[in-house]
Scaffold this active site. Structure first.
Site, PDB file in Angstrom:
ATOM      1  N   PRO A   1       0.779  -1.224   0.000  1.00 57.52           N
ATOM      2  CA  PRO A   1       0.000   0.000   0.000  1.00 57.52           C
ATOM      3  C   PRO A   1       0.818   1.286   0.000  1.00 57.52           C
ATOM      4  O   PRO A   1       1.822   1.396   0.696  1.00 57.52           O
ATOM      5  CB  PRO A   1      -0.839  -0.102   1.279  1.00 57.52           C
ATOM      6  N   ASN A   2       0.359   2.205  -0.810  1.00 56.58           N
ATOM      7  CA  ASN A   2       0.884   3.568  -0.955  1.00 56.58           C
ATOM      8  C   ASN A   2       2.177   3.648  -1.763  1.00 56.58           C
ATOM      9  O   ASN A   2       2.638   4.744  -2.067  1.00 56.58           O
ATOM     10  CB  ASN A   2       1.073   4.252   0.413  1.00 56.58           C
TER      11      ASN A   2
ATOM     12  N   ARG B   1       5.166  11.791  -3.527  1.00 53.88           N
ATOM     13  CA  ARG B   1       5.072  12.340  -2.165  1.00 53.88           C
ATOM     14  C   ARG B   1       6.273  11.877  -1.333  1.00 53.88           C
ATOM     15  O   ARG B   1       6.873  10.849  -1.630  1.00 53.88           O
ATOM     16  CB  ARG B   1       3.798  11.849  -1.461  1.00 53.88           C
TER      17      ARG B   1
ATOM     18  N   TYR C   1      11.497   8.550   0.596  1.00 60.03           N
ATOM     19  CA  TYR C   1      11.417   7.453  -0.372  1.00 60.03           C
ATOM     20  C   TYR C   1      12.072   7.764  -1.724  1.00 60.03           C
ATOM     21  O   TYR C   1      12.052   6.921  -2.619  1.00 60.03           O
ATOM     22  CB  TYR C   1       9.946   7.065  -0.591  1.00 60.03           C
TER      23      TYR C   1
ATOM     24  N   ASN D   1       7.852  -5.827  -0.847  1.00 61.98           N
ATOM     25  CA  ASN D   1       7.784  -4.692   0.069  1.00 61.98           C
ATOM     26  C   ASN D   1       6.319  -4.580   0.470  1.00 61.98           C
ATOM     27  O   ASN D   1       5.499  -4.021  -0.267  1.00 61.98           O
ATOM     28  CB  ASN D   1       8.270  -3.405  -0.594  1.00 61.98           C
TER      29      ASN D   1
ATOM     30  N   ALA E   1       3.138  -0.913   4.955  1.00 59.99           N
ATOM     31  CA  ALA E   1       2.636  -0.901   6.337  1.00 59.99           C
ATOM     32  C   ALA E   1       2.140  -2.272   6.798  1.00 59.99           C
ATOM     33  O   ALA E   1       2.188  -2.585   7.997  1.00 59.99           O
ATOM     34  CB  ALA E   1       1.527   0.139   6.486  1.00 59.99           C
TER      35      ALA E   1
ATOM     36  N   ASP F   1       1.113 -15.685   6.771  1.00 60.24           N
ATOM     37  CA  ASP F   1       0.620 -17.023   6.432  1.00 60.24           C
ATOM     38  C   ASP F   1       0.726 -17.286   4.930  1.00 60.24           C
ATOM     39  O   ASP F   1       1.038 -18.401   4.513  1.00 60.24           O
ATOM     40  CB  ASP F   1      -0.834 -17.191   6.904  1.00 60.24           C
TER      41      ASP F   1
ATOM     42  N   GLU G   1      12.256  -9.834   1.812  1.00 62.58           N
ATOM     43  CA  GLU G   1      11.536  -8.644   2.315  1.00 62.58           C
ATOM     44  C   GLU G   1      12.418  -7.415   2.075  1.00 62.58           C
ATOM     45  O   GLU G   1      13.597  -7.417   2.443  1.00 62.58           O
ATOM     46  CB  GLU G   1      11.284  -8.843   3.821  1.00 62.58           C
TER      47      GLU G   1
ATOM     48  N   HIS H   1      12.651  -3.050   2.293  1.00 62.22           N
ATOM     49  CA  HIS H   1      12.125  -1.731   2.655  1.00 62.22           C
ATOM     50  C   HIS H   1      13.060  -0.670   2.118  1.00 62.22           C
ATOM     51  O   HIS H   1      14.287  -0.798   2.248  1.00 62.22           O
ATOM     52  CB  HIS H   1      11.988  -1.583   4.177  1.00 62.22           C
ATOM     53  N   ILE H   2      12.472   0.341   1.538  1.00 63.12           N
ATOM     54  CA  ILE H   2      13.256   1.427   0.941  1.00 63.12           C
ATOM     55  C   ILE H   2      13.979   2.203   2.038  1.00 63.12           C
ATOM     56  O   ILE H   2      15.163   2.512   1.930  1.00 63.12           O
ATOM     57  CB  ILE H   2      12.312   2.352   0.132  1.00 63.12           C
ATOM     58  N   SER H   3      13.251   2.525   3.085  1.00 63.20           N
ATOM     59  CA  SER H   3      13.832   3.271   4.208  1.00 63.20           C
ATOM     60  C   SER H   3      14.398   2.286   5.238  1.00 63.20           C
ATOM     61  O   SER H   3      14.080   1.088   5.208  1.00 63.20           O
ATOM     62  CB  SER H   3      12.754   4.140   4.866  1.00 63.20           C
TER      63      SER H   3
ATOM     64  N   ARG I   1      13.265   4.692  12.238  1.00 62.48           N
ATOM     65  CA  ARG I   1      12.000   5.434  12.198  1.00 62.48           C
ATOM     66  C   ARG I   1      11.172   5.175  13.468  1.00 62.48           C
ATOM     67  O   ARG I   1      11.713   4.750  14.477  1.00 62.48           O
ATOM     68  CB  ARG I   1      11.271   5.056  10.907  1.00 62.48           C
TER      69      ARG I   1
END
Ligand code: CA2
Length: 140
Positions: free
Chosen positions: A9-10, A17, A22, A71, A74, A84, A95, A97-99, A104
């Site tokens: 999501p997002n 943004r 990001y 990724n 959230a 699962d 897995e 993550h960009i950040s 954080r």
């Protein structure tokens, strides 16, 4: 070799943004960079803002791809349903993550999906996806 990238999501807002967190590049633009970096690997891309669609995609591709780069955004931090789904398929999942989620807010420090993943890459910006694909090709 065929690899599936799945963004949660997002992440469709990348490049539009919050560039300070990001980066300035949209994912579709970055896909060209990735495909040029791995000309022999077929790289498929899927993004959804919906948990159910992400789960359906993992089920759909999880038995015929050589790896999944995920990724989960959230959902990483609370989706037992995604955990699962990852456990239910054969393909190794990296897995990403960009950040750097550990720099954080506290609620981002824990990933509920990591135990089912082959490995985790975070904090390297979009280059994390390249590192993940490189790691997956070395598993073969
Ligand atoms: O750092 C990452 O890649 C995250 O998975 C991104 C998620 C966040 O919830 C995770 O804790 C870490 C958020 C993705 C939102 O993406 C945006 C992109 C541009 C503008 C706004 C949001």
């Amino acid at each position: 070799m065929r690899i599936q990238i799945i963004n949660g999501p997002n992440l469709n807002l990348l490049g539009i943004r919050e560039p300070e967190i990001y980066g300035k590049k949209g994912f579709e633009d970055y896909l060209h960079v990735l495909r040029d970096a791995f000309p022999k690997i077929r790289i498929d891309y899927f993004q959804s803002n919906s948990e159910g669609e992400l789960i359906d995609k993992i089920h759909e591709v999880g038995f015929d791809r050589d790896g999944i780069v995920l990724n989960a955004a959230a959902y990483t931090h609370y989706s037992i349903a995604l955990l699962d789904a990852i456990k239910s398929v054969n393909a190794p999942v990296v897995e990403v993550h960009i950040s750097n989620i550990h720099q954080r807010e506290d609620f981002r420090h824990h990933s509920v999906i990591s135990p089912a993943c082959k490995g985790v890459i975070c904090g390297f910006g979009l280059d994390g996806y390249r590192l993940a694909i490189d790691a997956l090709q070395r598993l073969r």
